[in-house]
Design a protein around this motif. Structure first.
Motif, PDB file in Angstrom:
ATOM      1  N   ASN A  34     -64.980  10.000 -16.320  1.00 47.50           N
ATOM      2  CA  ASN A  34     -63.751   9.548 -16.706  1.00 47.50           C
ATOM      3  C   ASN A  34     -62.678  10.889 -16.456  1.00 47.50           C
ATOM      4  N   PRO A  35     -61.618  10.672 -16.785  1.00 53.18           N
ATOM      5  CA  PRO A  35     -60.620  11.841 -16.345  1.00 53.18           C
ATOM      6  C   PRO A  35     -61.260  13.108 -17.273  1.00 53.18           C
ATOM      7  N   ILE A 343     -50.976   7.140 -22.593  1.00 59.43           N
ATOM      8  CA  ILE A 343     -51.486   7.999 -23.734  1.00 59.43           C
ATOM      9  C   ILE A 343     -50.601   9.018 -23.687  1.00 59.43           C
ATOM     10  N   GLN A 344     -50.051   9.651 -24.985  1.00 65.39           N
ATOM     11  CA  GLN A 344     -49.017  10.533 -24.577  1.00 65.39           C
ATOM     12  C   GLN A 344     -49.586  11.843 -25.399  1.00 65.39           C
ATOM     13  N   GLY A 345     -49.316  12.860 -25.336  1.00 61.38           N
ATOM     14  CA  GLY A 345     -49.547  14.332 -25.966  1.00 61.38           C
ATOM     15  C   GLY A 345     -50.856  15.004 -25.670  1.00 61.38           C
ATOM     16  N   THR A 362     -60.636   5.983 -20.798  1.00 59.33           N
ATOM     17  CA  THR A 362     -59.569   6.459 -20.254  1.00 59.33           C
ATOM     18  C   THR A 362     -59.431   6.150 -18.826  1.00 59.33           C
ATOM     19  N   THR A 363     -58.414   6.314 -18.224  1.00 54.43           N
ATOM     20  CA  THR A 363     -58.352   6.089 -16.619  1.00 54.43           C
ATOM     21  C   THR A 363     -56.921   6.626 -16.410  1.00 54.43           C
ATOM     22  N   TRP A 364     -56.657   6.840 -14.898  1.00 50.95           N
ATOM     23  CA  TRP A 364     -55.580   7.213 -14.437  1.00 50.95           C
ATOM     24  C   TRP A 364     -54.649   6.030 -13.935  1.00 50.95           C
ATOM     25  N   GLU A 365     -53.508   5.979 -14.315  1.00 49.99           N
ATOM     26  CA  GLU A 365     -52.348   5.134 -13.904  1.00 49.99           C
ATOM     27  C   GLU A 365     -51.267   6.081 -13.491  1.00 49.99           C
ATOM     28  N   VAL A 370     -54.028   6.419 -19.129  1.00 48.09           N
ATOM     29  CA  VAL A 370     -53.906   5.433 -19.990  1.00 48.09           C
ATOM     30  C   VAL A 370     -55.301   4.804 -20.611  1.00 48.09           C
ATOM     31  N   THR A 371     -55.182   3.970 -21.397  1.00 45.10           N
ATOM     32  CA  THR A 371     -56.204   3.489 -21.984  1.00 45.10           C
ATOM     33  C   THR A 371     -57.065   2.719 -21.160  1.00 45.10           C
TER      34      THR A 371
END
Ligand code: AMP
Ligand code: GLY
Length: 413
Positions: A34-35, A343-345, A362-365, A370-371
């Motif tokens: 995952n990221p 996802i922020q922060g 989680t993943t990259w967008e 993002v979730t």
């Protein structure tokens, strides 16, 4: 040593984090990862259940050692495949993983070994199970025999809800046998130990919080948070390892299916003493995210020693501090988790010294993370005491946000 770690959850991010500290480590590959794991090694986009492709990846990347995170690939024989290909692997064979893969098998092994566990009855038809429950006039815990991704256990409160539970379990795990188990009462503790087929090397005991909402309300989940060490006296801990776990290790070896891997005992501390609720054939999630930060020493060396069948003098000393983790879950979890929320922060917690943020779903967008799953992040706080560990975790949680984020405010309290 080039290592291939299999899985993509918070547990695997924590394993990658700990393995990356080993002086023995060469290259670290994570499939699919995952990221979070991408910061510690190289993610390869291969599903944990794609045995052929995993084997190909391992050969091409000159992998010396494989660490399997989740249960499904183990039950499906992934460790056997690597072993047959001459690649050392941490994780039990399919035959040994039956200790988790079949609750009926596990119960038989425990009963034969004289290990204290809830009394249980096995049924192959719902009608027989229902008739038995009605006759007995009391509630029974209903368990599907096979793997059910955390959805295979219902704890009813009376005969009517027991009958409904039997119907529900039989409907969702069609064709499977069902277990009716004596309802036990007490605090729960997860005791994990590394096992080389003969010996156990116990890790700090942990406490998981399975229900979705504060006050142990709402549906069961994979785990909404955990802390370690759990509150358990030394004598009880030693008794669990010696009288509840070791006899099962001995029995598995005597059957010709020695258990090599992480043995996870789900234990209930009843008024009559500790009782096994279940065995898992792998590290727990989210327990791993609080256990590994409390271990000193070389995890990679210890896992390799297990795989080689000789823990020998391996030691993994425990820190005297505490760890606590808060799971941040997606909107709709556990029934229907929503994906794609930004996802922020995350960047604001990277510099906090007493906090580790483990990625799960989680993943990259681009340009965001993002979730992409039910349990999204696992925020672990460290501290001298459980209270300070919790404070650090919750301070970090306040800095992270995504739409529909769910978490418990009462972990460890
Ligand atoms: P398991 O997957 O077998 O650990 O079951 C999931 C959860 O159901 C456990 O963590 C317990 O909270 C509960 N449970 C399982 N077996 C029993 C039992 N015999 N009595 C009471 N609660 C149980
Ligand atoms: N936290 C429960 C499990 O890993 O099965």
């Amino acid at each position: 040593m080039n290592v291939l770690l299999i899985g993509s959850g918070g547990r695997e991010h924590a394993l990658a984090w700990k393995l990356a500290q080993s002086p023995l480590l060469g290259e670290l590959l994570i499939a699919p990862g995952n990221p979070g794991t991408a910061l510690l090694g190289r993610n390869v986009p291969v599903n944990a259940n794609d045995q052929d492709l995993l084997l190909e990846v391992a050969r091409n990347a000159h992998i010396d050692f494989v660490v399997v995170g989740p249960e499904a690939p183990l039950v499906a024989g992934l460790a056997d495949r690597f072993a047959a290909a001459g690649i050392a692997v941490f994780g039990p064979t399919a035959a040994a993983a039956q200790i988790e893969g079949s609750k009926i098998f596990a119960k038989q092994v425990m009963q034969a070994a004289g290990v204290p566990t809830a009394a249980a009855h096995t049924f192959s038809s719902p009608a027989d199970a229902i008739a038995f429950a009605r006759l007995s006039k009391r509630p029974w815990v209903v368990k599907a025999d096979g793997l059910a991704a955390g959805k295979g256990v219902i704890v009813p409160t009376n005969v009517t809800t027991t009958v409904a539970a039997i119907e529900e379990i039989m409907a969702t795990s069609a064709g499977q046998r069902v277990l009716l188990e004596e309802l036990l009462v007490g605090e729960e503790v997860s005791v994990l130990a590394l096992c080389d087929g003969k010996h156990l090397l116990p890790l700090p005991p942990a406490r998981d919080h399975k229900r979705l909402r504060d006050g142990d309300q709402g549906p069961n989940t994979g785990g909404m948070g955990a802390f370690a060490p759990a509150e358990i006296d030394e004598e009880t801990f030693e008794l669990i390892v010696r009288d509840l776990m070791q006899p099962v290790v001995d029995a598995m070896a005597a059957r010709g299916t020695p258990f090599r891997g992480a043995l996870y005992a789900g234990v209930m501390l009843t008024a009559q003493g500790p009782r096994i609720l279940e065995f898992n054939a792998r590290f727990g999630d989210p327990e791993t995210q609080v256990i590994l930060p409390l271990i000193n020493g070389d995890l990679l060396a210890a896992l390799a020693a297990c795989a080689a069948g000789d823990l020998g003098n391996t030691e993994l000393p425990w820190a005297s501090s505490a760890a606590a983790c808060i799971v941040l879950a997606a909107a709709g979890y556990p029934a229907a988790p929503r994906s794609g929320d930004v996802i922020q922060g995350l960047e604001s917690v990277t510099d906090l010294g007493d906090v580790l943020v483990f990625h799960a779903g989680t993943t990259w967008e681009s340009p965001s993370i993002v979730t992409a799953g039910g349990r999204v992040l696992c925020v672990t706080g460290l501290g001298a005491t459980r209270r300070t560990a919790l404070d650090h975790a919750y301070e970090a949680v306040e800095l992270i946000n995504f739409a529909g984020m769910q978490f418990r405010r009462d972990i460890g309290r």
